[in-house]
Design a protein around this motif. Structure first.
Motif, PDB file in Angstrom:
ATOM      1  N   SER A 144      -0.965  -3.609   5.571  1.00  0.00           N
ATOM      2  CA  SER A 144      -2.083  -3.206   4.710  1.00  0.00           C
ATOM      3  C   SER A 144      -3.016  -4.362   4.375  1.00  0.00           C
ATOM      4  O   SER A 144      -4.188  -4.148   4.071  1.00  0.00           O
ATOM      5  CB  SER A 144      -1.564  -2.560   3.425  1.00  0.00           C
ATOM      6  OG  SER A 144      -0.916  -3.508   2.599  1.00  0.00           O
ATOM      7  N   TYR A 168       4.477   4.508   8.222  1.00  0.00           N
ATOM      8  CA  TYR A 168       5.828   5.026   8.426  1.00  0.00           C
ATOM      9  C   TYR A 168       6.335   4.854   9.866  1.00  0.00           C
ATOM     10  O   TYR A 168       7.478   4.412  10.059  1.00  0.00           O
ATOM     11  CB  TYR A 168       5.892   6.489   7.987  1.00  0.00           C
ATOM     12  CG  TYR A 168       7.263   7.089   7.996  1.00  0.00           C
ATOM     13  CD1 TYR A 168       8.268   6.598   7.174  1.00  0.00           C
ATOM     14  CD2 TYR A 168       7.567   8.152   8.843  1.00  0.00           C
ATOM     15  CE1 TYR A 168       9.529   7.143   7.178  1.00  0.00           C
ATOM     16  CE2 TYR A 168       8.827   8.711   8.857  1.00  0.00           C
ATOM     17  CZ  TYR A 168       9.808   8.210   8.028  1.00  0.00           C
ATOM     18  OH  TYR A 168      11.055   8.759   8.041  1.00  0.00           O
ATOM     19  N   ASP A 201       0.861  -1.192   0.000  1.00  0.00           N
ATOM     20  CA  ASP A 201       0.000   0.000   0.000  1.00  0.00           C
ATOM     21  C   ASP A 201       0.896   1.240   0.000  1.00  0.00           C
ATOM     22  O   ASP A 201       0.974   1.969   0.981  1.00  0.00           O
ATOM     23  CB  ASP A 201      -0.906  -0.031   1.234  1.00  0.00           C
ATOM     24  CG  ASP A 201      -1.928   1.094   1.234  1.00  0.00           C
ATOM     25  OD1 ASP A 201      -2.068   1.796   0.202  1.00  0.00           O
ATOM     26  OD2 ASP A 201      -2.578   1.291   2.271  1.00  0.00           O
ATOM     27  N   MET A 202       1.541   1.486  -1.142  1.00  0.00           N
ATOM     28  CA  MET A 202       2.520   2.568  -1.220  1.00  0.00           C
ATOM     29  C   MET A 202       1.882   3.945  -1.170  1.00  0.00           C
ATOM     30  O   MET A 202       2.500   4.885  -0.678  1.00  0.00           O
ATOM     31  CB  MET A 202       3.366   2.417  -2.480  1.00  0.00           C
ATOM     32  CG  MET A 202       4.270   1.198  -2.418  1.00  0.00           C
ATOM     33  SD  MET A 202       5.422   1.087  -3.784  1.00  0.00           S
ATOM     34  CE  MET A 202       4.340   0.947  -5.186  1.00  0.00           C
ATOM     35  N   LYS A 203       0.655   4.077  -1.644  1.00  0.00           N
ATOM     36  CA  LYS A 203       0.065   5.417  -1.642  1.00  0.00           C
ATOM     37  C   LYS A 203      -0.310   5.875  -0.231  1.00  0.00           C
ATOM     38  O   LYS A 203      -0.442   7.061   0.019  1.00  0.00           O
ATOM     39  CB  LYS A 203      -1.129   5.503  -2.586  1.00  0.00           C
ATOM     40  CG  LYS A 203      -2.315   4.663  -2.201  1.00  0.00           C
ATOM     41  CD  LYS A 203      -3.427   4.800  -3.223  1.00  0.00           C
ATOM     42  CE  LYS A 203      -4.462   3.742  -2.953  1.00  0.00           C
ATOM     43  NZ  LYS A 203      -5.477   3.692  -3.942  1.00  0.00           N
ATOM     44  N   ASN A 204      -0.426   4.939   0.704  1.00  0.00           N
ATOM     45  CA  ASN A 204      -0.711   5.276   2.103  1.00  0.00           C
ATOM     46  C   ASN A 204       0.500   5.038   3.007  1.00  0.00           C
ATOM     47  O   ASN A 204       0.352   4.724   4.184  1.00  0.00           O
ATOM     48  CB  ASN A 204      -1.910   4.467   2.610  1.00  0.00           C
ATOM     49  CG  ASN A 204      -3.182   4.870   1.920  1.00  0.00           C
ATOM     50  OD1 ASN A 204      -3.505   6.056   1.839  1.00  0.00           O
ATOM     51  ND2 ASN A 204      -3.893   3.899   1.385  1.00  0.00           N
ATOM     52  N   TRP A 205       1.693   5.193   2.465  1.00  0.00           N
ATOM     53  CA  TRP A 205       2.916   4.878   3.207  1.00  0.00           C
ATOM     54  C   TRP A 205       3.027   5.657   4.519  1.00  0.00           C
ATOM     55  O   TRP A 205       3.599   5.151   5.476  1.00  0.00           O
ATOM     56  CB  TRP A 205       4.151   5.110   2.338  1.00  0.00           C
ATOM     57  CG  TRP A 205       4.380   6.547   1.966  1.00  0.00           C
ATOM     58  CD1 TRP A 205       3.885   7.187   0.875  1.00  0.00           C
ATOM     59  CD2 TRP A 205       5.134   7.507   2.702  1.00  0.00           C
ATOM     60  NE1 TRP A 205       4.287   8.503   0.878  1.00  0.00           N
ATOM     61  CE2 TRP A 205       5.064   8.728   1.989  1.00  0.00           C
ATOM     62  CE3 TRP A 205       5.860   7.476   3.885  1.00  0.00           C
ATOM     63  CZ2 TRP A 205       5.692   9.887   2.426  1.00  0.00           C
ATOM     64  CZ3 TRP A 205       6.497   8.620   4.315  1.00  0.00           C
ATOM     65  CH2 TRP A 205       6.408   9.817   3.589  1.00  0.00           C
ATOM     66  N   LYS A 206       2.486   6.872   4.560  1.00  0.00           N
ATOM     67  CA  LYS A 206       2.589   7.676   5.786  1.00  0.00           C
ATOM     68  C   LYS A 206       1.885   7.003   6.967  1.00  0.00           C
ATOM     69  O   LYS A 206       2.304   7.160   8.110  1.00  0.00           O
ATOM     70  CB  LYS A 206       2.004   9.077   5.562  1.00  0.00           C
ATOM     71  CG  LYS A 206       2.850   9.940   4.679  1.00  0.00           C
ATOM     72  CD  LYS A 206       2.220  11.304   4.502  1.00  0.00           C
ATOM     73  CE  LYS A 206       3.034  12.125   3.526  1.00  0.00           C
ATOM     74  NZ  LYS A 206       2.447  13.442   3.301  1.00  0.00           N
ATOM     75  N   LYS A 207       0.850   6.262   6.674  1.00  0.00           N
ATOM     76  CA  LYS A 207       0.106   5.547   7.705  1.00  0.00           C
ATOM     77  C   LYS A 207       0.973   4.471   8.384  1.00  0.00           C
ATOM     78  O   LYS A 207       0.792   4.171   9.566  1.00  0.00           O
ATOM     79  CB  LYS A 207      -1.120   4.920   7.024  1.00  0.00           C
ATOM     80  CG  LYS A 207      -2.043   4.130   7.857  1.00  0.00           C
ATOM     81  CD  LYS A 207      -3.236   3.741   6.986  1.00  0.00           C
ATOM     82  CE  LYS A 207      -3.976   2.554   7.484  1.00  0.00           C
ATOM     83  NZ  LYS A 207      -5.071   2.152   6.599  1.00  0.00           N
TER      84      LYS A 207
END
Length: 175
Positions: free
Chosen positions: A86, A26, A18-24
């Motif tokens: 994810s 991190y 789930d690279m587009k939500n990486w901040k979640k």
């Protein structure tokens, strides 16, 4: 071999992560990386439990166990977290149990291959059994960290203390 592993983890990340939500994810990536950095700093030179043994091109290019570990921290760990967390099953305890066991098997098989190819060696009483036990606890704590970070820190310190006692780690590692 380690370049091959890196490529496999990158491909897995692209396919399932789930690279587009990486901040979640991190904070848990950093938590995971910090654990290995602490191992590298405290134990790898003075009282190692395990080390990578460079073979083939890794050896030719002068890579060390530390280089290989750093590559894992930079590639394998973020990929693992972005896929593992994810895709973690919600609410169904049986699916969660099987999911964690699946990830433990992935890491176990990876380490078993490395041991069989003499790319990984153990020291000071550590062995594949301890690695497997560590991996089980690690995946459980990584999930806990994602949802309840302070609890994960508590369990981590407790587990580290237990391992410290079992393996009689000398105080000289604190330099």
């Amino acid at each position: 071999m380690n370049a091959f592993y890196g490529l496999l983890w990158i491909l897995a990340l692209v396919k399932w992560g789930d690279m587009k939500n990486w901040k979640k994810y991190y904070p848990t990536i950093l938590f995971y990386a910090l654990g290995d950095f602490l191992y590298l700093y405290l134990l790898s030179d003075f009282y190692p439990m395990w080390k990578y043994v460079p073979q083939g091109l890794d050896k030719y290019f002068g890579l060390t166990s530390t280089h290989i570990t750093l590559a894992a921290i930079l590639i394998k760990y973020p990929a693992t977290i972005l896929i593992y967390l994810s895709k973690f099953p919600d609410r169904n305890k049986i699916k969660q149990f099987l999911y964690v066991i699946g990830w433990v098997l992935i890491y176990f098989i990876n380490e078993l291959i490395d041991v069989k190819l003499n790319q990984f060696t153990y020291f000071n009483g550590w062995n594949l059994y301890w690695s497997t036990m560590f991996t089980i606890v690690m995946f459980l704590i990584l999930r806990i960290h994602h949802t309840r970070p302070l609890l994960a820190w508590f369990f981590s310190f407790l587990f580290i203390f237990l391992l410290w006692q079992v393996f009689d780690v000398p105080s000289k590692v604190f330099r």
